[in-house]
Design a protein around this motif. Structure first.
Motif, PDB file in Angstrom:
ATOM      1  N   ALA A  81       4.534  20.520 -15.453  1.00 21.46           N
ATOM      2  CA  ALA A  81       3.243  19.860 -15.693  1.00 21.46           C
ATOM      3  C   ALA A  81       2.916  18.874 -14.576  1.00 21.46           C
ATOM      4  O   ALA A  81       1.774  18.803 -14.103  1.00 21.46           O
ATOM      5  N   GLY A  82       3.918  18.113 -14.144  1.00 24.58           N
ATOM      6  CA  GLY A  82       3.699  17.181 -13.042  1.00 24.58           C
ATOM      7  C   GLY A  82       3.339  17.898 -11.754  1.00 24.58           C
ATOM      8  O   GLY A  82       2.468  17.445 -11.000  1.00 24.58           O
ATOM      9  N   LEU A  83       4.000  19.026 -11.495  1.00 27.63           N
ATOM     10  CA  LEU A  83       3.702  19.802 -10.290  1.00 27.63           C
ATOM     11  C   LEU A  83       2.267  20.318 -10.315  1.00 27.63           C
ATOM     12  O   LEU A  83       1.542  20.235  -9.308  1.00 27.63           O
ATOM     13  N   LEU A  84       1.838  20.842 -11.452  1.00 21.09           N
ATOM     14  CA  LEU A  84       0.472  21.346 -11.563  1.00 21.09           C
ATOM     15  C   LEU A  84      -0.556  20.228 -11.383  1.00 21.09           C
ATOM     16  O   LEU A  84      -1.614  20.425 -10.761  1.00 21.09           O
ATOM     17  N   LEU A  85      -0.239  19.033 -11.902  1.00 20.20           N
ATOM     18  CA  LEU A  85      -1.175  17.918 -11.773  1.00 20.20           C
ATOM     19  C   LEU A  85      -1.287  17.459 -10.327  1.00 20.20           C
ATOM     20  O   LEU A  85      -2.394  17.208  -9.834  1.00 20.20           O
ATOM     21  N   ILE A  86      -0.165  17.366  -9.608  1.00 20.37           N
ATOM     22  CA  ILE A  86      -0.244  16.911  -8.217  1.00 20.37           C
ATOM     23  C   ILE A  86      -0.940  17.959  -7.349  1.00 20.37           C
ATOM     24  O   ILE A  86      -1.623  17.616  -6.381  1.00 20.37           O
ATOM     25  N   VAL A  87      -0.796  19.235  -7.696  1.00 20.06           N
ATOM     26  CA  VAL A  87      -1.545  20.276  -6.985  1.00 20.06           C
ATOM     27  C   VAL A  87      -3.045  20.109  -7.234  1.00 20.06           C
ATOM     28  O   VAL A  87      -3.862  20.241  -6.312  1.00 20.06           O
ATOM     29  N   ALA A  88      -3.407  19.784  -8.470  1.00 23.28           N
ATOM     30  CA  ALA A  88      -4.830  19.565  -8.781  1.00 23.28           C
ATOM     31  C   ALA A  88      -5.376  18.355  -8.030  1.00 23.28           C
ATOM     32  O   ALA A  88      -6.486  18.402  -7.469  1.00 23.28           O
ATOM     33  N   VAL A  89      -4.609  17.266  -7.995  1.00 17.40           N
ATOM     34  CA  VAL A  89      -5.036  16.067  -7.272  1.00 17.40           C
ATOM     35  C   VAL A  89      -5.182  16.385  -5.780  1.00 17.40           C
ATOM     36  O   VAL A  89      -6.177  16.006  -5.138  1.00 17.40           O
ATOM     37  N   GLY A  90      -4.207  17.090  -5.220  1.00 13.49           N
ATOM     38  CA  GLY A  90      -4.264  17.439  -3.808  1.00 13.49           C
ATOM     39  C   GLY A  90      -5.425  18.349  -3.484  1.00 13.49           C
ATOM     40  O   GLY A  90      -6.109  18.174  -2.460  1.00 13.49           O
ATOM     41  N   THR A  91      -5.669  19.329  -4.342  1.00 13.83           N
ATOM     42  CA  THR A  91      -6.786  20.254  -4.128  1.00 13.83           C
ATOM     43  C   THR A  91      -8.118  19.507  -4.169  1.00 13.83           C
ATOM     44  O   THR A  91      -9.006  19.727  -3.333  1.00 13.83           O
ATOM     45  N   PHE A  92      -8.250  18.619  -5.135  1.00 11.36           N
ATOM     46  CA  PHE A  92      -9.486  17.844  -5.249  1.00 11.36           C
ATOM     47  C   PHE A  92      -9.689  16.979  -4.009  1.00 11.36           C
ATOM     48  O   PHE A  92     -10.815  16.847  -3.499  1.00 11.36           O
ATOM     49  N   ASP A  93      -8.597  16.404  -3.494  1.00 12.72           N
ATOM     50  CA  ASP A  93      -8.703  15.571  -2.298  1.00 12.72           C
ATOM     51  C   ASP A  93      -9.019  16.413  -1.064  1.00 12.72           C
ATOM     52  O   ASP A  93      -9.821  16.015  -0.223  1.00 12.72           O
ATOM     53  N   ASP A  94      -8.401  17.589  -0.950  1.00 17.55           N
ATOM     54  CA  ASP A  94      -8.683  18.467   0.187  1.00 17.55           C
ATOM     55  C   ASP A  94     -10.140  18.913   0.200  1.00 17.55           C
ATOM     56  O   ASP A  94     -10.731  19.102   1.261  1.00 17.55           O
ATOM     57  N   ARG A  95     -10.701  19.058  -0.976  1.00 17.65           N
ATOM     58  CA  ARG A  95     -12.087  19.532  -1.054  1.00 17.65           C
ATOM     59  C   ARG A  95     -13.101  18.402  -0.945  1.00 17.65           C
ATOM     60  O   ARG A  95     -14.127  18.534  -0.271  1.00 17.65           O
ATOM     61  N   PHE A  96     -12.814  17.249  -1.595  1.00 11.76           N
ATOM     62  CA  PHE A  96     -13.844  16.214  -1.688  1.00 11.76           C
ATOM     63  C   PHE A  96     -13.448  14.886  -1.035  1.00 11.76           C
ATOM     64  O   PHE A  96     -14.249  13.954  -1.029  1.00 11.76           O
ATOM     65  N   SER A  97     -12.224  14.759  -0.531  1.00  9.11           N
ATOM     66  CA  SER A  97     -11.745  13.515   0.107  1.00  9.11           C
ATOM     67  C   SER A  97     -11.908  12.318  -0.819  1.00  9.11           C
ATOM     68  O   SER A  97     -12.747  11.425  -0.595  1.00  9.11           O
ATOM     69  N   ILE A  98     -11.119  12.266  -1.871  1.00  4.24           N
ATOM     70  CA  ILE A  98     -11.215  11.195  -2.858  1.00  4.24           C
ATOM     71  C   ILE A  98     -10.669   9.890  -2.273  1.00  4.24           C
ATOM     72  O   ILE A  98      -9.911   9.873  -1.305  1.00  4.24           O
ATOM     73  N   ALA A  99     -11.047   8.770  -2.891  1.00  6.51           N
ATOM     74  CA  ALA A  99     -10.634   7.448  -2.431  1.00  6.51           C
ATOM     75  C   ALA A  99      -9.123   7.278  -2.583  1.00  6.51           C
ATOM     76  O   ALA A  99      -8.521   7.810  -3.527  1.00  6.51           O
ATOM     77  N   PRO A 100      -8.473   6.523  -1.673  1.00  5.44           N
ATOM     78  CA  PRO A 100      -7.022   6.348  -1.754  1.00  5.44           C
ATOM     79  C   PRO A 100      -6.531   5.801  -3.092  1.00  5.44           C
ATOM     80  O   PRO A 100      -5.487   6.229  -3.595  1.00  5.44           O
ATOM     81  N   LYS A 101      -7.262   4.868  -3.685  1.00  4.74           N
ATOM     82  CA  LYS A 101      -6.828   4.294  -4.957  1.00  4.74           C
ATOM     83  C   LYS A 101      -6.891   5.326  -6.077  1.00  4.74           C
ATOM     84  O   LYS A 101      -6.046   5.332  -6.981  1.00  4.74           O
ATOM     85  N   VAL A 102      -7.896   6.190  -6.025  1.00  4.70           N
ATOM     86  CA  VAL A 102      -7.986   7.263  -7.025  1.00  4.70           C
ATOM     87  C   VAL A 102      -6.829   8.237  -6.857  1.00  4.70           C
ATOM     88  O   VAL A 102      -6.220   8.687  -7.826  1.00  4.70           O
ATOM     89  N   LYS A 103      -6.509   8.537  -5.598  1.00  4.75           N
ATOM     90  CA  LYS A 103      -5.389   9.430  -5.328  1.00  4.75           C
ATOM     91  C   LYS A 103      -4.076   8.816  -5.801  1.00  4.75           C
ATOM     92  O   LYS A 103      -3.235   9.510  -6.380  1.00  4.75           O
ATOM     93  N   LEU A 104      -3.889   7.517  -5.579  1.00  3.80           N
ATOM     94  CA  LEU A 104      -2.678   6.835  -6.046  1.00  3.80           C
ATOM     95  C   LEU A 104      -2.592   6.883  -7.564  1.00  3.80           C
ATOM     96  O   LEU A 104      -1.507   7.103  -8.124  1.00  3.80           O
ATOM     97  N   PHE A 105      -3.725   6.696  -8.236  1.00  2.00           N
ATOM     98  CA  PHE A 105      -3.737   6.780  -9.702  1.00  2.00           C
ATOM     99  C   PHE A 105      -3.287   8.166 -10.157  1.00  2.00           C
ATOM    100  O   PHE A 105      -2.496   8.301 -11.096  1.00  2.00           O
ATOM    101  N   GLY A 106      -3.762   9.210  -9.470  1.00  2.85           N
ATOM    102  CA  GLY A 106      -3.333  10.570  -9.799  1.00  2.85           C
ATOM    103  C   GLY A 106      -1.855  10.778  -9.537  1.00  2.85           C
ATOM    104  O   GLY A 106      -1.167  11.476 -10.310  1.00  2.85           O
ATOM    105  N   GLN A 107      -1.327  10.170  -8.486  1.00  8.23           N
ATOM    106  CA  GLN A 107       0.101  10.281  -8.192  1.00  8.23           C
ATOM    107  C   GLN A 107       0.939   9.607  -9.278  1.00  8.23           C
ATOM    108  O   GLN A 107       1.994  10.126  -9.680  1.00  8.23           O
TER     109      GLN A 107
END
Length: 317
Positions: A81-107
């Protein structure tokens, strides 16, 4: 057992070789493209979702080998589940360049899933004497959370040159597969072997000049895999503690580069999540090296740390 590790490695390698061209096609279809910018090295748009091929190849090699052993870690659902979530966070960032704090929250959310399933650092070597220091429950959560988030970011920060993160991960994962097998942690060894194979199959497409980048999807997933596999399934085992500390050794370069980046930004009163061109690979380029020379230099550095890990383990034995 070496045959099983070879099976995991080869299956993941072949799967990665086959899936990486598809990931390039998917990246173009969904607009996951790394555009040139002042802080980036590449001068042309490059598909940036190759990490999905690495993750899928790792899972194929891992679960195929675990199935042959007819054994699964108790914490496998939380880990997956953790692996799938970090893949989703990474994919979203690769596509839309999310803010660093949002990315940290996802991590952080990502790290909490395996921790809740029981993947925790339960004790550490006593720095003041013999034996071990056993952690309280809240300390297990805190230390493990820091470990997972730190490695996710460490692998992500070194992904700045063609083939760098994939090559570093290949050497580190292959070494850890050997070390885990020597400690009779065969489930963990097979997963590391699959990781190494997935990176090996990806490298022909990613080495300079790269036809595809792994993106945050791949870099953060690799960091997550290193962090969780170093403690997965044997959190109460002294052998697993050895593999955990050897992970610190083989990944010393990305970890130290991350620490220096945080200190550097703090001293200059910049946000610690701000990007810059002062990482070690940038400094090598500024010294006059080209991309291939810089990457090979950092491969050599990582190989030195991998050899050190093997020597330390052999000496301890």
């Amino acid at each position: 057992m070496l045959t099983l590790l070879a099976f995991a490695f080869l299956l993941a390698t072949v799967t990665s070789i086959l899936l990486t061209p598809l990931s390039i096609r998917w990246a173009h279809r969904w607009g996951i493209i790394a555009r040139p910018s002042p802080r980036k090295i590449h001068q042309e748009p490059v598909p940036s979702w190759g990490g999905i091929a690495i993750v899928l190849a790792t899972l194929v090699g891992t679960f195929a080998s675990w199935g042959l052993m007819r054994d699964l870690p108790d914490q496998v659902l939380g880990w997956l589940a953790g692996l799938l979530l970090i893949v989703a966070v990474g994919t979203f960032d690769d596509r839309f360049s999310i803010a660093p704090k949002v990315k940290l929250f996802g991590q952080i959310l990502t790290a909490l899933l395996p921790i809740a399933s029981g993947i925790r650092i339960a004790f550490i070597n006593n720095p003041f004497g013999d034996g071990y220091l056993y952690l309280a429950s809240w300390q297990e959560w805190l230390v493990t959370l820091f470990w997972i988030v730190a490695l996710i970011n460490a692998l992500n920060l070194i992904d700045g040159l063609d083939g760098l993160a994939a090559g570093i991960s290949f050497f580190a994962a292959l070494t850890l597969a050997f070390l885990a097998a020597s400690q009779k942690l065969f489930l963990i060894a097979a997963a590391f072997a699959a990781m190494a194979g997935a990176c090996m199959g990806f490298l022909p497409y990613n080495f300079h000049p790269a036809r595809v980048f792994m993106g945050d999807t791949g870099a953060m997933a690799l960091g997550y895999l290193f962090a969780t596999l170093s403690i997965l399934g044997s959190v109460k085992s002294v052998a697993a503690l050895s593999v955990f500390f050897m992970t610190l050794v083989v990944l010393a370069y990305p970890l130290l580069d991350t620490i220096f980046a945080i200190v550097r930004r703090w001293l200059s009163r910049r946000p610690i999540f701000s990007a810059d061109r002062e990482h070690l690979h940038h400094r090598l380029l500024d010294s006059g090296m080209d991309q291939r020379q810089a990457v090979l230099m950092l491969y050599a550095l990582t190989l030195a740390f991998c050899l050190l890990a093997i020597l330390l383990t052999s000496g301890r034995s």
